[in-house]
Design a protein around this motif. Structure first.
Motif, mmCIF file in Angstrom:
data_model
loop_
_atom_site.group_PDB
_atom_site.id
_atom_site.type_symbol
_atom_site.label_atom_id
_atom_site.label_comp_id
_atom_site.label_asym_id
_atom_site.label_seq_id
_atom_site.Cartn_x
_atom_site.Cartn_y
_atom_site.Cartn_z
ATOM 1 N N PHE A 42 45.582 13.909 59.985
ATOM 2 C CA PHE A 42 45.867 12.909 61.032
ATOM 3 C C PHE A 42 47.314 12.453 60.939
ATOM 4 O O PHE A 42 47.961 12.593 59.907
ATOM 5 N N GLY A 43 47.785 11.887 62.047
ATOM 6 C CA GLY A 43 49.124 11.317 62.064
ATOM 7 C C GLY A 43 49.080 9.835 61.713
ATOM 8 O O GLY A 43 48.045 9.189 61.861
ATOM 9 N N VAL A 44 50.196 9.317 61.227
ATOM 10 C CA VAL A 44 50.348 7.872 61.030
ATOM 11 C C VAL A 44 51.670 7.467 61.683
ATOM 12 O O VAL A 44 52.703 8.120 61.462
ATOM 13 N N VAL A 45 51.614 6.423 62.491
ATOM 14 C CA VAL A 45 52.834 5.892 63.112
ATOM 15 C C VAL A 45 52.987 4.430 62.711
ATOM 16 O O VAL A 45 52.056 3.637 62.888
ATOM 17 N N LEU A 46 54.133 4.099 62.148
ATOM 18 C CA LEU A 46 54.457 2.687 61.903
ATOM 19 C C LEU A 46 55.288 2.255 63.101
ATOM 20 O O LEU A 46 56.432 2.699 63.284
ATOM 21 N N ALA A 47 54.672 1.414 63.943
ATOM 22 C CA ALA A 47 55.255 1.153 65.259
ATOM 23 C C ALA A 47 56.620 0.473 65.165
ATOM 24 O O ALA A 47 57.419 0.566 66.097
ATOM 25 N N ASP A 48 56.927 -0.188 64.051
ATOM 26 C CA ASP A 48 58.243 -0.853 64.043
ATOM 27 C C ASP A 48 59.395 0.110 63.789
ATOM 28 O O ASP A 48 60.552 -0.267 63.898
ATOM 29 N N ASP A 49 59.095 1.362 63.460
ATOM 30 C CA ASP A 49 60.138 2.390 63.551
ATOM 31 C C ASP A 49 60.020 3.008 64.936
ATOM 32 O O ASP A 49 59.074 3.735 65.218
ATOM 33 N N LEU A 50 60.951 2.681 65.799
ATOM 34 C CA LEU A 50 60.929 3.231 67.162
ATOM 35 C C LEU A 50 61.759 4.516 67.177
ATOM 36 O O LEU A 50 62.931 4.507 66.790
ATOM 37 N N CYS A 51 61.137 5.610 67.595
ATOM 38 C CA CYS A 51 61.848 6.892 67.617
ATOM 39 C C CYS A 51 62.003 7.362 69.050
ATOM 40 O O CYS A 51 61.026 7.356 69.810
ATOM 41 N N VAL A 52 63.201 7.757 69.400
ATOM 42 C CA VAL A 52 63.424 8.255 70.760
ATOM 43 C C VAL A 52 63.970 9.678 70.701
ATOM 44 O O VAL A 52 64.682 10.051 69.764
ATOM 45 N N GLU A 53 63.562 10.443 71.692
ATOM 46 C CA GLU A 53 64.017 11.832 71.772
ATOM 47 C C GLU A 53 65.473 11.859 72.200
ATOM 48 O O GLU A 53 65.900 11.004 72.947
ATOM 49 N N GLU A 54 66.176 12.861 71.725
ATOM 50 C CA GLU A 54 67.554 13.052 72.192
ATOM 51 C C GLU A 54 67.753 14.525 72.503
ATOM 52 O O GLU A 54 67.137 15.387 71.868
ATOM 53 N N ASP A 55 68.606 14.805 73.450
ATOM 54 C CA ASP A 55 68.933 16.190 73.815
ATOM 55 C C ASP A 55 67.700 17.014 74.162
ATOM 56 O O ASP A 55 67.582 18.173 73.776
ATOM 57 N N GLY A 56 66.752 16.391 74.831
ATOM 58 C CA GLY A 56 65.587 17.138 75.317
ATOM 59 C C GLY A 56 64.636 17.635 74.241
ATOM 60 O O GLY A 56 63.772 18.480 74.514
ATOM 61 N N SER A 57 64.770 17.137 73.008
ATOM 62 C CA SER A 57 63.849 17.612 71.957
ATOM 63 C C SER A 57 62.479 16.943 72.134
ATOM 64 O O SER A 57 62.326 15.981 72.872
ATOM 65 N N ASP A 58 61.479 17.461 71.419
ATOM 66 C CA ASP A 58 60.156 16.825 71.408
ATOM 67 C C ASP A 58 60.252 15.489 70.689
ATOM 68 O O ASP A 58 61.188 15.242 69.937
ATOM 69 N N GLY A 59 59.225 14.648 70.863
ATOM 70 C CA GLY A 59 59.127 13.440 70.061
ATOM 71 C C GLY A 59 58.917 13.807 68.593
ATOM 72 O O GLY A 59 58.547 14.937 68.277
ATOM 73 N N VAL A 60 59.167 12.851 67.709
ATOM 74 C CA VAL A 60 59.098 13.159 66.273
ATOM 75 C C VAL A 60 57.698 13.640 65.884
ATOM 76 O O VAL A 60 57.543 14.615 65.148
ATOM 77 N N MET A 61 56.647 12.966 66.374
ATOM 78 C CA MET A 61 55.293 13.365 65.975
ATOM 79 C C MET A 61 54.994 14.780 66.458
ATOM 80 O O MET A 61 54.386 15.569 65.731
ATOM 81 N N ALA A 62 55.442 15.126 67.647
ATOM 82 C CA ALA A 62 55.210 16.487 68.153
ATOM 83 C C ALA A 62 55.943 17.509 67.279
ATOM 84 O O ALA A 62 55.416 18.591 66.983
ATOM 85 N N GLN A 63 57.140 17.173 66.829
ATOM 86 C CA GLN A 63 57.871 18.080 65.930
ATOM 87 C C GLN A 63 57.085 18.281 64.643
ATOM 88 O O GLN A 63 56.993 19.386 64.092
ATOM 89 N N MET A 64 56.496 17.186 64.151
ATOM 90 C CA MET A 64 55.772 17.270 62.875
ATOM 91 C C MET A 64 54.452 18.035 63.020
ATOM 92 O O MET A 64 54.033 18.750 62.113
ATOM 93 N N VAL A 65 53.805 17.877 64.171
ATOM 94 C CA VAL A 65 52.545 18.607 64.402
ATOM 95 C C VAL A 65 52.821 20.110 64.377
ATOM 96 O O VAL A 65 52.062 20.891 63.789
ATOM 97 N N LYS A 66 53.933 20.521 64.971
ATOM 98 C CA LYS A 66 54.284 21.957 64.946
ATOM 99 C C LYS A 66 54.418 22.442 63.508
ATOM 100 O O LYS A 66 53.938 23.506 63.144
ATOM 101 N N LEU A 67 55.077 21.641 62.694
ATOM 102 C CA LEU A 67 55.250 22.030 61.287
ATOM 103 C C LEU A 67 53.911 22.063 60.566
ATOM 104 O O LEU A 67 53.647 22.949 59.753
ATOM 105 N N TYR A 68 53.073 21.080 60.864
ATOM 106 C CA TYR A 68 51.753 21.058 60.216
ATOM 107 C C TYR A 68 50.981 22.335 60.554
ATOM 108 O O TYR A 68 50.356 22.946 59.677
ATOM 109 N N ASN A 69 51.037 22.737 61.794
ATOM 110 C CA ASN A 69 50.298 23.937 62.192
ATOM 111 C C ASN A 69 50.774 25.167 61.429
ATOM 112 O O ASN A 69 50.020 26.095 61.194
#
Ligand code: G1P
Length: 277
Positions: free
Chosen positions: A124-151
């Motif tokens: 499962f994923g865990v998000v600590l909401a007070d760390d706000l992450c924003v995409e830059e340069d058209g990349s995926d969101g951080v959690m999506a990047q991590m899911v790819k690595l997990y797979n």
């Protein structure tokens, strides 16, 4: 496949008093959207459509936010104001929300363990909401990047970024062997070390993917820094016995648990998201 994301939201938010006296810190808005909604949107865009909140006393407005407000729907139905509800309506219609309460604040590790009955035996994923992450340069969101690595790697993963040496005592800090660019195999992990004891300046930020054996590791973890059960300590055990990866994510992260980071995030989102809509 990862389907679930856990949000520990029981913390008090003392740094934002008096604003957080009767309002959860996760409901503070960055421009016109509560902090926690940014986190849920990031999880959902990674395919994590089952969202579990580990809440606490005084946090009911989070559950209300992710539910229909019939009175409001009635009031604005058919008016131009409906557009403001599009984002939250999408989440309400497409996400399964579940809630459990952490009765005692015994640390982040303990908060995550409290969610075990709702997560079960799956990664499962865990998000600590007070760390706000924003995409830059058209990349995926951080959690999506991590899911790819997990797979690809099938083990726990923490998101990291470099921080100045005098700020290592605010974070979990890792040491690792570089595997490929931006990806490390964790060899050590210390929760909020003094600068002289820090194994590096690579800080864990509030995004994790955890394999379910973490629950037993947390149960076996004695209280650590500040007398709290730390997820960092449980992850170190996992790293020693198996594998934990640390990933330097693409994108930008704001520490919205601090006033400075919160203001920075507000200015950034106003200029780069809100005004560009
Ligand atoms: C928690 C974790 C810490 C991590 C940080 C990221 O600390 O314990 O390892 O670096 O989140 O935001 P907190 O900020 O909740 O004290």
């Amino acid at each position: 496949m990862i389907r679930k994301c856990l949000f520990p939201v029981a913390g008090y938010g003392t740094r934002f008093l008096p604003a957080t006296k009767s309002m959860p810190k996760e409901m503070l808005p960055i421009v016109n959207k509560p902090l926690v909604q940014y986190g849920v949107e990031e999880a959902v865009s990674a395919g994590l459509n089952n969202v579990t909140f580990v809440t606490g006393r005084g946090k009911r407005s989070i559950a209300d936010h992710f539910d229909i407000s019939y009175e409001l729907e009635h009031q604005i139905s058919g008016t131009g104001k409906e557009q403001y509800l599009e984002g939250i309506r999408y989440l309400i219609n497409n996400v399964n929300f579940s809630y459990t309460r952490q009765n005692n604040m015994l640390g982040l590790g303990h908060a995550i363990l409290t969610g075990e009955p709702l997560i079960g035996d799956e990664a499962f994923g865990v998000v600590l909401a007070d760390d706000l992450c924003v995409e830059e340069d058209g990349s995926d969101g951080v959690m999506a990047q991590m899911v790819k690595l997990y797979n690809q790697f099938r083990c726990s993963i923490v998101a990291i970024e470099e921080v100045p040496a005098d700020e290592v005592n605010k974070y979990g800090i890792i040491a690792g062997e570089s595997m490929v660019d931006g990806l490390y195999r964790v060899t050590d992990m210390v929760e909020k070390p003094n600068p002289e004891d820090a194994p590096s300046n690579l800080a864990i930020i509030g995004r994790y993917i955890l394999t379910p054996d973490i629950f037993q590791k947390i149960r076996d973890t004695p209280p650590g820094r500040n007398g709290e059960v730390q997820i960092t300590d449980a992850l170190l055990q996992q790293a020693k016995e198996g594998c934990v990866l640390a990933y330097k994510f693409k994108g930008r992260r704001f520490d919205c648990g601090s006033i400075d980071g919160f203001v920075e995030a507000t200015n950034y989102c106003y200029e780069n998201i809100y005004k560009k809509k």
